[in-house]
Design a protein around this motif. Structure first.
Motif, short mmCIF file in Angstrom:
data_model
loop_
_atom_site.label_atom_id
_atom_site.label_comp_id
_atom_site.label_asym_id
_atom_site.label_seq_id
_atom_site.Cartn_x
_atom_site.Cartn_y
_atom_site.Cartn_z
N LEU A 96 -3.04 5.61 28.97
CA LEU A 96 -3.76 4.37 29.23
C LEU A 96 -4.53 4.44 30.55
N LYS A 97 -4.13 5.36 31.41
CA LYS A 97 -4.82 5.52 32.69
C LYS A 97 -6.26 6.00 32.50
N LYS A 98 -6.56 6.59 31.34
CA LYS A 98 -7.93 7.03 31.07
C LYS A 98 -8.87 5.83 30.97
N LYS A 99 -8.32 4.70 30.47
CA LYS A 99 -9.13 3.50 30.34
C LYS A 99 -9.13 2.67 31.61
N LYS A 100 -8.08 2.84 32.43
CA LYS A 100 -8.02 2.15 33.72
C LYS A 100 -7.53 3.15 34.76
N PRO A 101 -8.43 3.93 35.33
CA PRO A 101 -8.04 5.04 36.21
C PRO A 101 -7.22 4.65 37.43
N ASP A 102 -7.36 3.41 37.90
CA ASP A 102 -6.61 3.01 39.09
C ASP A 102 -5.22 2.50 38.76
N LEU A 103 -4.84 2.45 37.48
CA LEU A 103 -3.51 2.00 37.07
C LEU A 103 -2.48 3.07 37.37
N LYS A 104 -1.36 2.66 37.97
CA LYS A 104 -0.23 3.55 38.19
C LYS A 104 0.83 3.25 37.12
N VAL A 105 1.34 4.29 36.48
CA VAL A 105 2.32 4.12 35.41
C VAL A 105 3.62 4.80 35.81
N LEU A 106 4.70 4.04 35.85
CA LEU A 106 6.01 4.58 36.24
C LEU A 106 6.98 4.49 35.07
N LEU A 107 7.95 5.38 35.09
CA LEU A 107 9.04 5.38 34.11
C LEU A 107 10.24 4.69 34.75
N SER A 108 10.88 3.78 34.01
CA SER A 108 12.04 3.08 34.54
C SER A 108 13.31 3.58 33.87
N VAL A 109 14.35 3.76 34.67
CA VAL A 109 15.65 4.19 34.17
C VAL A 109 16.66 3.06 34.31
N GLY A 110 17.45 2.83 33.27
CA GLY A 110 18.49 1.80 33.33
C GLY A 110 17.97 0.45 32.90
N GLY A 111 17.76 -0.43 33.89
CA GLY A 111 17.17 -1.73 33.62
C GLY A 111 18.00 -2.63 32.73
N ASP A 112 19.33 -2.43 32.71
CA ASP A 112 20.23 -3.18 31.84
C ASP A 112 19.99 -2.89 30.36
N LYS A 113 19.25 -1.83 30.05
CA LYS A 113 18.98 -1.47 28.67
C LYS A 113 19.79 -0.26 28.21
N ASP A 114 20.44 0.41 29.15
CA ASP A 114 21.23 1.59 28.82
C ASP A 114 22.67 1.16 28.51
#
Length: 443
Positions: A96-114
């Motif tokens: 998705l960064k190709k369409k919005k180059p200034d967007l930062k995308v992070l991966l989240s671990v845990g988050g009460d979903k594990d």
């Protein structure tokens, strides 16, 4: 002389880049739960549905990864999702960064979903062994690099506080008397050790990420006591941001007998003084966290209780004699939980104004004080049925929290999450993501 001036400017620019790692203030960090991709019906959020939100987001936090309890490696929690797509959703999200180059995308671990065994919390056992931290860090670095993420968000699943109940005079006396024999509830007997070990994990992760310039953030999950588990001065220099998920203080699962505001900005009378946004923010500031690194988490949903004839007719919280979780919404299908479009559909509108019983509209009560939040309710009928109380976030209350962030000079807002906002525009005549828009415009 010219060379000196050039070097001086370069040093200043480098310093600015390091101190402003999130790319300017204010930020809007948007959580996207990949699990919403495989929901059925109107709550399914595809990447095409996600794209209109990106114009308002400075960061996209994709979740959720988990931890393998045997290998201690970071793994996808959505293996079925990855297989069903035939190609990795991780790559599609980062593309998705190709369409919005200034967007930062992070991966989240845990988050009460594990999934975590409360008797053998793998998030704690990993901290206790430096040998276990090594495969976690290596796998985290590998996942971030392989799939083109810009960093990692640590939604570390520490044990939760028990809910605190409001006591009257006799209740306070009895509670104090009982403590002589039972003591306070201990959330984690080794919390001091785990606090130090978490500092070590964060430091080691940041050292591994630094050569590639990857971001490292912390999400303080709802009802995790910061004073127990986070050594703020020791952590903060190795973190690019801290998202304070200051909501869900009251939910029907935590207290099924009393319905109350789930995410107030300010302290409520005769309630736990810690259960509000302002307290959580002040704790981190008072422990030397820069305001520019603090983001306030804002939910896009409400918590709903069943109420009885004994709960009264006014709906004014706290509402006693509640009867546990309210029925699930039609879209999300989670008991006691309603996304913003599900709440909106229950408020008075032309489609429901003549309906009765379980389909009848709720009565909305706003917040003229701008301190606590909105709620809506339907009193129980003569047979004691169909009573519902819901405290929720809507565009107006979200904007108030964004104004709080702006007034306090904080880093920004973390919206949790996009799939529970009205991403189809059902309640706003087609205008999508009204909560996200309200936050962005207020900031």
């Amino acid at each position: 002389m010219k060379l000196f001036a050039f070097v001086s400017v370069a040093v200043v620019l480098l310093a600015i880049g390091q101190t402003d790692a999130l790319g300017g203030s204010p930020h809007v960090l948007c959580y996207y739960d990949g699990g919403s991709y495989i929901r059925e019906g109107l709550s399914k959020l595809t990447l095409n549905d996600l794209e209109p939100a990106l114009q308002f987001c400075t960061h996209l936090i994709y979740g959720y990864a988990g931890i393998n309890p045997t290998s201690h490696k970071l793994v996808s929690n959505n293996e079925k999702l990855e297989l069903d797509l035939g190609s990795s959703l991780l790559r599609q999200v980062t593309s998705l960064k190709k369409k919005k180059p200034d967007l930062k995308v992070l991966l989240s671990v845990g988050g009460d979903k594990d999934v975590v065994d409360p008797e053998n919390n793998k998030y704690l056992t990993l901290l206790e062994s430096s040998n276990a931290r090594i495969p976690f860090i290596n796998s985290a670095h590998s996942l971030v690099k392989t799939y083109g993420f810009d960093g990692l968000d640590l939604g570390w699943q520490f044990p939760k506080n028990k809910p605190k109940k409001v006591h009257g005079g006799i209740g306070k006396f009895w509670k104090g008397f009982k403590k002589i024999f039972t003591g306070d509830h201990i959330v984690d007997e080794k919390s001091e050790e785990h606090k130090e070990e978490f500092v070590a994990l964060v430091r080691e992760l940041k050292n591994a990420f630094r050569p590639d310039g990857y971001l490292l953030g912390l999400s303080v999950l709802p009802n995790v006591n910061s004073s127990l588990f986070f050594d703020v001065p020791a952590l903060i220099n190795n973190l690019d941001y801290v998202n304070l998920h200051a909501y869900d203080f009251q939910t029907p699962e935590r207290n099924n007998e009393v319905a109350d505001f789930p995410a107030p900005i300010n302290e409520l009378n005769e309630r736990n003084p810690e259960s509000n946004v302002n307290f959580q923010v002040n704790y981190w500031i008072n422990n030397h966290a820069p305001t520019s690194k603090i983001n306030v988490g804002i939910p896009t949903y409400g918590r709903a209780w069943k109420i009885t004839k004994d709960s009264g007719l006014t709906g004014l919280p706290p509402v006693a004699e509640a009867d546990g979780v309210a029925p699930a919404g039609l879209q999300t299908q989670i008991p006691g939980f309603l996304s913003w479009p599900e709440v909106c559909a229950k408020l008075p509108n032309p489609a429901n104004q003549h309906l009765k019983g379980a389909d009848g509209p709720l009565r909305k009560v706003g917040d003229p004080t701008k301190r606590f939040g909105s709620y809506a309710y339907r009193s129980a009928d003569d047979s004691g049925e169909n009573g519902v109380w819901v405290g929720y976030e809507d565009p107006d209350t979200a904007a108030l929290k964004a104004a709080f962030v702006k007034t306090r000079g904080l880093g920004g807002v973390a919206i949790v999450d996009l799939s529970f906002d009205d991403f189809r525009g059902a309640c706003t005549g087609g205008e999508k993501y009204p909560i996200l828009r309200a936050i962005k415009y207020k900031l």
